[in-house]
Each structure stands twice: as structure tokens, then as C-alpha cells.
Write a protein that holds these residues in place. Structure first.
Motif, PDB file in Angstrom:
ATOM      1  N   ASP A  65     128.159  83.512  47.181  1.00 58.53           N
ATOM      2  CA  ASP A  65     127.881  84.948  47.103  1.00 58.53           C
ATOM      3  C   ASP A  65     126.433  85.303  47.415  1.00 58.53           C
ATOM      4  OD1 ASP A  65     130.493  85.669  46.480  1.00 58.53           O
ATOM      5  OD2 ASP A  65     130.192  85.322  44.332  1.00 58.53           O
ATOM      6  N   LEU A  66     125.614  84.336  47.755  1.00 63.30           N
ATOM      7  CA  LEU A  66     124.261  84.661  48.216  1.00 63.30           C
ATOM      8  C   LEU A  66     124.350  85.497  49.486  1.00 63.30           C
ATOM      9  CD1 LEU A  66     122.434  81.214  47.778  1.00 63.30           C
ATOM     10  CD2 LEU A  66     122.221  83.247  46.326  1.00 63.30           C
ATOM     11  N   LEU A  67     123.437  86.448  49.635  1.00 62.13           N
ATOM     12  CA  LEU A  67     123.477  87.334  50.791  1.00 62.13           C
ATOM     13  C   LEU A  67     122.487  86.885  51.854  1.00 62.13           C
ATOM     14  CD1 LEU A  67     123.768  90.826  49.055  1.00 62.13           C
ATOM     15  CD2 LEU A  67     125.593  89.354  49.932  1.00 62.13           C
ATOM     16  N   ILE A  68     122.885  87.058  53.094  1.00 59.47           N
ATOM     17  CA  ILE A  68     122.049  86.634  54.212  1.00 59.47           C
ATOM     18  C   ILE A  68     122.029  87.719  55.278  1.00 59.47           C
ATOM     19  CG2 ILE A  68     124.012  85.406  55.249  1.00 59.47           C
ATOM     20  CD1 ILE A  68     122.007  83.430  56.439  1.00 59.47           C
ATOM     21  N   SER A  69     120.875  87.908  55.911  1.00 61.74           N
ATOM     22  CA  SER A  69     120.730  88.864  57.003  1.00 61.74           C
ATOM     23  C   SER A  69     119.924  88.214  58.120  1.00 61.74           C
ATOM     24  CB  SER A  69     120.019  90.141  56.532  1.00 61.74           C
ATOM     25  OG  SER A  69     120.788  90.819  55.559  1.00 61.74           O
ATOM     26  N   GLY A  70     120.177  88.656  59.339  1.00 65.76           N
ATOM     27  CA  GLY A  70     119.423  88.146  60.479  1.00 65.76           C
ATOM     28  C   GLY A  70     120.316  87.890  61.669  1.00 65.76           C
ATOM     29  N   THR A  71     119.737  87.399  62.746  1.00 64.93           N
ATOM     30  CA  THR A  71     120.481  87.028  63.948  1.00 64.93           C
ATOM     31  C   THR A  71     120.283  85.534  64.191  1.00 64.93           C
ATOM     32  OG1 THR A  71     118.600  87.599  65.367  1.00 64.93           O
ATOM     33  CG2 THR A  71     120.252  89.313  64.974  1.00 64.93           C
ATOM     34  N   TYR A  72     121.377  84.852  64.503  1.00 68.87           N
ATOM     35  CA  TYR A  72     121.347  83.394  64.580  1.00 68.87           C
ATOM     36  C   TYR A  72     122.066  82.917  65.845  1.00 68.87           C
ATOM     37  CZ  TYR A  72     120.132  84.032  59.683  1.00 68.87           C
ATOM     38  OH  TYR A  72     119.526  84.442  58.513  1.00 68.87           O
ATOM     39  N   PRO A  73     121.550  81.866  66.490  1.00 68.39           N
ATOM     40  CA  PRO A  73     122.171  81.350  67.719  1.00 68.39           C
ATOM     41  C   PRO A  73     123.390  80.490  67.404  1.00 68.39           C
ATOM     42  CG  PRO A  73     120.230  80.054  67.179  1.00 68.39           C
ATOM     43  CD  PRO A  73     120.285  81.166  66.173  1.00 68.39           C
TER      44      PRO A  73
END
Length: 321
Positions: free
Chosen positions: A280-288
Motif C-alpha cells: 500500500d505504499l504510494l509511488i509517483s513518477g515516470t519509469y522506463p
């Protein structure tokens, strides 16, 4: 393949499969005297067996003339259970497009028998004869059937980004859950076991779930929704992540780590697991998506997790000790 591969109507499917089994066994090596006698006994037992044997041999000869990678692998690969299964499928399903097309929904042969497919971790661009373009995501497969009256694209599994060209013939996109009819449009279609997700970037499409008896739903540009065989969800604005995979990007906006790893796992072979303690940890960003190992290393730096690699194909993201 063409209609000449169809088995005669007076040969039952059971006898046809027996003939295939005998042929496959013979191609794996000389029969023992006992098996040779058993084959001769089977062949002489009934005229239907003889017709089936002659017919399956003709199919086998035609298959040897095909340039299909599947046919080459099945006919020439070393002895193995997978080779045996592939050859049996070729001989039994080599019966013409209509039979093969119908059986694909019942047998786990989609990537082998699809017109076009992409392996795990790779994307593929297709240019169709009408000017349309298909971009296949990882582990995806489609069939394309164009004739003088209509154009049909069936998404067998996975995900595709379709840019539909102008053509006098109507275009229909099929999934397990319904049909989508775009005009000149650009849309993303992803098939799950229980639903299909649709995102429309440009143009307009008509959506008709398989078991829905009412009028089709008109889905406009910059909208997305989900549908199953009975109904659809309310259209909503496009997410920032819609279609980003075509550029090799996985976009996360306050996404659960468990969901993020499930998406990332689509682009790599093996098992990518998430410990429920950190799911349930939240993650944001753009990943290859083409460098999942680097993404996993980044997670270990930016989140209170560690990446435990048992092997290259069995990885677990768990709470940092």
C-alpha cells in the motif's frame, strides 16, 4: 492456410486425433515392432482410419511447405513435449481459418496461432494494408481479417494502440467482452480476463458489449472506460498514463506499490512479487519499462523497501529490515 486443409466430413474428430498421434509418434523415431503392429492393426481396423491417415499425411506435407515459424519449429525442433503439442495443434488446427479462429477461444494457443504477436518485454509496430497502424504492447496478440466488405481486428490477449485509417469498409475491433467500431480514430484497448479497458485519444468510437441488447455507447475523444460482456462504466477523462507504454514509459500517480509492480512485471519474464506489508505504499513518477532492473534499484532508494533477488526470474520487493 486454406480450405483444402479441412478434414472430410466423414472423418470424426476422434479418429483424426488418433491419426495425428500416430504420425507424431512416427516422426519422433522408428516404431518398435510392437508399436508397428499396433499401428497396422489400427489402420486396417476401419476404412475411416485409412481415410484419416491419408488425409493427415497430405496435411503434413503441406505444412512442410509453409514458411511459418511455428511450422518450422514444430516440424524440425528436437524431440520434446512442446514440439509434440505444437505439431499436433498444427495438424489438427491446420484445418482452415474458420475452424482455427473458433478454437482459439477454447485452447491455450493464442501466441502460437495469432496473426501477429509480441513477446514479453517487447513492443511491436504493425502497418496494415488499409493504412492503419497497430502498436502491440508486451505479451500481446491480434488477428487481422480484411476483405472486400469489412475490416476486423481481434485482440486475442494483451494491449494495443490502434490508429485507424479512413476506409470505405467499416472497422470492428473485437475483444472477449464486446466490439468497438472506430471511424478515423486513435484508441488504446487492453484486455483482461474479466473486462476490457478502452481509451480514446482522437475521433469517436461505438462500443457494444457482447451481451448488451441496447444501443451502442458513443465514446468521444479524451475519454476512457471499462466494459465487460454486459455493461460499461461511466466514461471519464483520460489518465496521464493512458498509452504512455507506447513510448516505453510507465506513469505512476499516487499508485499503490503492489499495483505498480504488477504493471512493471508485465515487461519482464519470471515472477515479480510484492510483500503485502509494503503493497500500500504510494509511488509517483515516470519509469522506463525497458529497464525494469534499474526501476527496482530506484525503488530501493526512494522507498523503505529492499529488492530480494532469489534468481533473475524470481524477485520480491519487501520491507527494508
Amino acid at each position: 492456410m486454406n480450405g483444402a486443409f479441412n478434414s472430410p466430413g466423414d472423418i470424426s474428430s476422434g479418429v483424426a486425433e488418433q491419426a495425428v498421434s500416430w504420425l507424431v509418434e512416427m516422426q519422433e523415431g522408428p516404431l518398435s515392432p510392437r508399436r508397428q503392429h499396433a499401428w497396422e492393426h489400427w489402420l486396417q481396423a476401419h476404412s475411416e482410419h485409412q481415410r484419416a491417415w491419408e488425409h493427415i499425411q497430405r496435411i503434413n506435407q503441406r505444412l512442410r511447405g509453409l514458411s511459418s515459424p511455428l511450422a518450422h519449429a514444430a516440424l524440425n525442433a528436437p524431440q520434446s513435449r512442446s514440439r509434440r503439442q505444437a505439431l499436433k495443434l498444427l495438424l489438427l488446427l491446420g484445418a482452415g481459418s474458420a475452424l482455427t479462429y473458433g478454437l482459439r477461444d477454447q485452447l491455450p494457443i493464442t501466441p502460437l496461432m495469432a496473426d501477429y504477436s509480441s513477446p514479453v518485454g517487447q513492443r511491436r509496430k504493425l502497418h496494415l494494408q488499409d493504412g492503419s497502424q497497430i502498436h502491440l504492447n508486451t505479451a500481446s496478440a491480434v488477428d487481422v481479417r480484411f476483405d472486400a466488405q469489412r475490416r476486423v481486428i481481434r485482440l486475442l490477449e494483451g494491449e494495443m494502440l490502434l490508429t485507424a485509417a479512413q476506409d470505405a469498409r467499416p472497422l470492428q475491433v473485437l475483444t472477449d467482452h464486446g466490439s468497438v467500431q472506430p471511424q478515423v480514430a486513435r484508441l488504446n484497448v487492453r484486455q483482461f480476463a474479466d473486462r476490457t479497458e478502452l481509451a480514446v485519444f482522437d475521433g469517436q468510437v461505438a462500443l457494444a458489449p457482447t451481451a448488451h441488447s441496447g444501443s451502442p455507447l458513443r465514446v468521444s475523444a479524451h475519454q476512457q472506460l471499462r466494459f465487460n460482456r454486459q455493461a460499461w462504466t461511466t466514461p471519464r477523462p483520460l489518465d496521464a498514463s493512458s498509452g504512455a507504454w507506447a513510448d516505453g514509459i510507465l506513469v505512476a500517480a499516487h499508485m499503490r506499490l503492489g499495483d505498480f509492480l504488477a504493471e512493471l512485471g508485465r515487461y519482464r519474464r519470471g515472477q515479480l512479487n510484492c510483500d503485502p506489508k509494503v503493497a500500500d505504499l504510494l509511488i509517483s513518477g515516470t519509469y522506463p519499462v525497458d529497464d525494469s532492473e534499474r526501476v527496482l534499484d530506484l525503488l530501493a532508494v526512494s522507498l523503505p523497501v529492499r529488492v530480494k533477488r532469489f534468481t533473475r526470474y524470481w524477485v520480491t520487493v519487501e520491507a527494508k529490515a
